[in-house]
Design a protein around this motif. Structure first.
Motif, short mmCIF file in Angstrom:
data_model
loop_
_atom_site.label_atom_id
_atom_site.label_comp_id
_atom_site.label_asym_id
_atom_site.label_seq_id
_atom_site.Cartn_x
_atom_site.Cartn_y
_atom_site.Cartn_z
N ASP A 176 -3.76 5.74 0.91
CA ASP A 176 -3.68 6.21 2.29
C ASP A 176 -4.77 5.54 3.13
N PHE A 177 -6.00 5.55 2.60
CA PHE A 177 -7.10 4.91 3.31
C PHE A 177 -6.82 3.42 3.52
N LYS A 178 -6.34 2.75 2.47
CA LYS A 178 -6.09 1.31 2.56
C LYS A 178 -5.08 0.99 3.66
N PHE A 179 -4.01 1.78 3.75
CA PHE A 179 -2.98 1.59 4.77
C PHE A 179 -3.61 1.62 6.16
N HIS A 180 -4.44 2.63 6.41
CA HIS A 180 -5.07 2.77 7.72
C HIS A 180 -6.12 1.67 7.95
N ASP A 181 -6.83 1.30 6.89
CA ASP A 181 -7.88 0.29 7.03
C ASP A 181 -7.28 -1.07 7.40
N ILE A 182 -6.12 -1.39 6.83
CA ILE A 182 -5.44 -2.65 7.17
C ILE A 182 -5.13 -2.68 8.67
N ILE A 183 -4.65 -1.56 9.19
CA ILE A 183 -4.28 -1.48 10.60
C ILE A 183 -5.52 -1.61 11.49
N LYS A 236 -8.16 12.97 1.71
CA LYS A 236 -7.95 13.76 0.49
C LYS A 236 -7.53 15.19 0.84
N LEU A 237 -8.13 15.75 1.88
CA LEU A 237 -7.91 17.16 2.21
C LEU A 237 -6.44 17.55 2.32
N PRO A 238 -5.58 16.79 3.04
CA PRO A 238 -4.19 17.23 3.16
C PRO A 238 -3.45 17.29 1.83
N PHE A 239 -3.92 16.56 0.82
CA PHE A 239 -3.26 16.60 -0.49
C PHE A 239 -3.48 17.92 -1.20
N SER A 240 -4.37 18.77 -0.68
CA SER A 240 -4.55 20.10 -1.27
C SER A 240 -3.38 21.02 -0.92
N THR A 241 -2.56 20.63 0.07
CA THR A 241 -1.35 21.38 0.40
C THR A 241 -0.21 20.73 -0.38
N HIS A 242 -0.03 21.17 -1.60
CA HIS A 242 0.81 20.44 -2.55
C HIS A 242 2.28 20.41 -2.19
N GLN A 243 2.75 21.40 -1.42
CA GLN A 243 4.17 21.38 -1.05
C GLN A 243 4.47 20.40 0.08
N ARG A 244 3.43 19.75 0.63
CA ARG A 244 3.62 18.80 1.74
C ARG A 244 3.12 17.40 1.38
N LEU A 245 3.10 17.10 0.09
CA LEU A 245 2.52 15.84 -0.38
C LEU A 245 3.23 14.61 0.18
N TRP A 246 4.55 14.72 0.41
CA TRP A 246 5.32 13.53 0.78
C TRP A 246 5.38 13.31 2.29
N GLU A 247 4.85 14.24 3.07
CA GLU A 247 4.88 14.07 4.52
C GLU A 247 4.10 12.83 4.98
N VAL A 258 3.69 10.04 3.46
CA VAL A 258 4.50 8.87 3.12
C VAL A 258 5.57 8.64 4.18
N GLN A 259 6.27 9.71 4.55
CA GLN A 259 7.33 9.59 5.55
C GLN A 259 6.75 9.13 6.89
N GLU A 260 5.58 9.61 7.23
CA GLU A 260 4.94 9.22 8.49
C GLU A 260 4.48 7.77 8.44
N HIS A 261 3.95 7.34 7.30
CA HIS A 261 3.55 5.94 7.14
C HIS A 261 4.77 5.02 7.27
N GLU A 262 5.90 5.43 6.72
CA GLU A 262 7.11 4.62 6.81
C GLU A 262 7.51 4.37 8.27
N SER A 306 0.83 -1.20 0.00
CA SER A 306 0.00 0.00 0.00
C SER A 306 0.87 1.26 0.00
N LEU A 307 1.92 1.23 0.79
CA LEU A 307 2.84 2.37 0.87
C LEU A 307 3.57 2.57 -0.46
N ALA A 308 4.02 1.48 -1.08
CA ALA A 308 4.71 1.57 -2.37
C ALA A 308 3.79 2.13 -3.45
N SER A 309 2.52 1.69 -3.43
CA SER A 309 1.55 2.19 -4.40
C SER A 309 1.29 3.68 -4.20
#
Length: 246
Positions: free
Chosen positions: A162-169, A194-205, A207-211, A142-145
């Motif tokens: 993002d939803f799938k990652f949390h749903d698995i947990i 979806k909402l946090p993805f509207s802050t485009h300069q923070r898109l990868w945050e 991912v780092q938190e999921h890792e 899920s994280l790789a996708s």
């Protein structure tokens, strides 16, 4: 934008199955995302009308409206009553004033993040004690996708990952009521992702938190998994201008 083949005039119209119908707006979103990313639809320009988009994609106007609503949540469009949607593009400063929460008649964004803060941090603690090689592989996939979709600029697909990652947990926690609450509120929870993805300069945050969450789960560290999930949700809320306290 890609054209869709028209149906022959003698072909009988058949209503698509519910799962297919549900995917129609997502297909439109992906094509419009691509058009915005490649500047076929330029920032500041107005979108074609709903009628024109419906004709282009050979879909109903309700499907077009749903797709435009998703793009608004992702910070790619601005929608004002009585006007055509305006392209925001992928700037680093999305117009937050025009990013609407679509469940306002039921509850606000803060309500959803508060629910997730309580439920998912506890779920992460329980899940850490039940990790298996398969669940680790599922979370990693899920994280790789999510990473792949972010690289391709497909924000809607990344939000679904993002939803799938949390749903698995949540499901791995073993608490059936947690899983039921998560399932019944899927659309509102997905909207909050979806909402946090509207802050485009923070898109990868995210991912780092999921890792970091995945690492704690792999180590079967309940305290670490719970803390990192809590921190992740507080930061997710911050990315949409909300302040949560643990």
């Amino acid at each position: 934008m890609k054209k869709h083949p028209a149906k022959s005039s003698n072909q009988r119209a058949v209503s698509p199955p519910a799962d297919v119908a549900g995917r129609v707006p997502h297909k439109i979103v992906r094509e419009l995302q691509d058009a915005i990313a490649h500047a076929e639809l330029k920032a500041g320009a107005f979108m074609p009308s709903e009628r024109e988009l419906a004709a282009t994609f050979k879909v109903s106007r309700s499907s077009v409206r749903e797709a435009l609503s998703i793009l608004e949540t992702l910070g790619l469009l601005a929608i004002e009553p009585g006007r055509r949607a305006r392209v925001l593009g992928t700037s680093n400063e999305p117009d937050k004033r025009l990013t609407r929460w679509h469940y306002a008649s039921k509850f606000n964004e803060n309500d959803v993040y508060e629910l997730r803060l309580i439920l998912e941090s506890r779920a992460a603690r329980l899940a850490a004690q039940k990790m298996t090689p398969k669940t680790i592989a599922d979370l990693a996939a899920s994280l790789a996708s999510m990473k792949d979709n972010l690289r391709q600029g497909d924000l809607l697909a990344a939000a679904n990952d993002d939803f799938k990652f949390h749903d698995i947990i949540v499901n791995l926690s073993g608490n059936r009521l947690f899983a039921e609450i998560h399932r019944l509120n899927r659309e509102a929870i997905l909207e909050s992702q979806k909402l946090p993805f509207s802050t485009h300069q923070r898109l990868w945050e995210p991912v780092q938190e999921h890792e970091k969450i995945l690492q704690a789960l792999e180590q079967r560290d309940p305290d670490g998994a719970s803390y990192l999930m809590q921190l992740h949700l507080i930061r997710a809320a911050d990315r949409v201008g909300l302040t949560l306290k643990a």
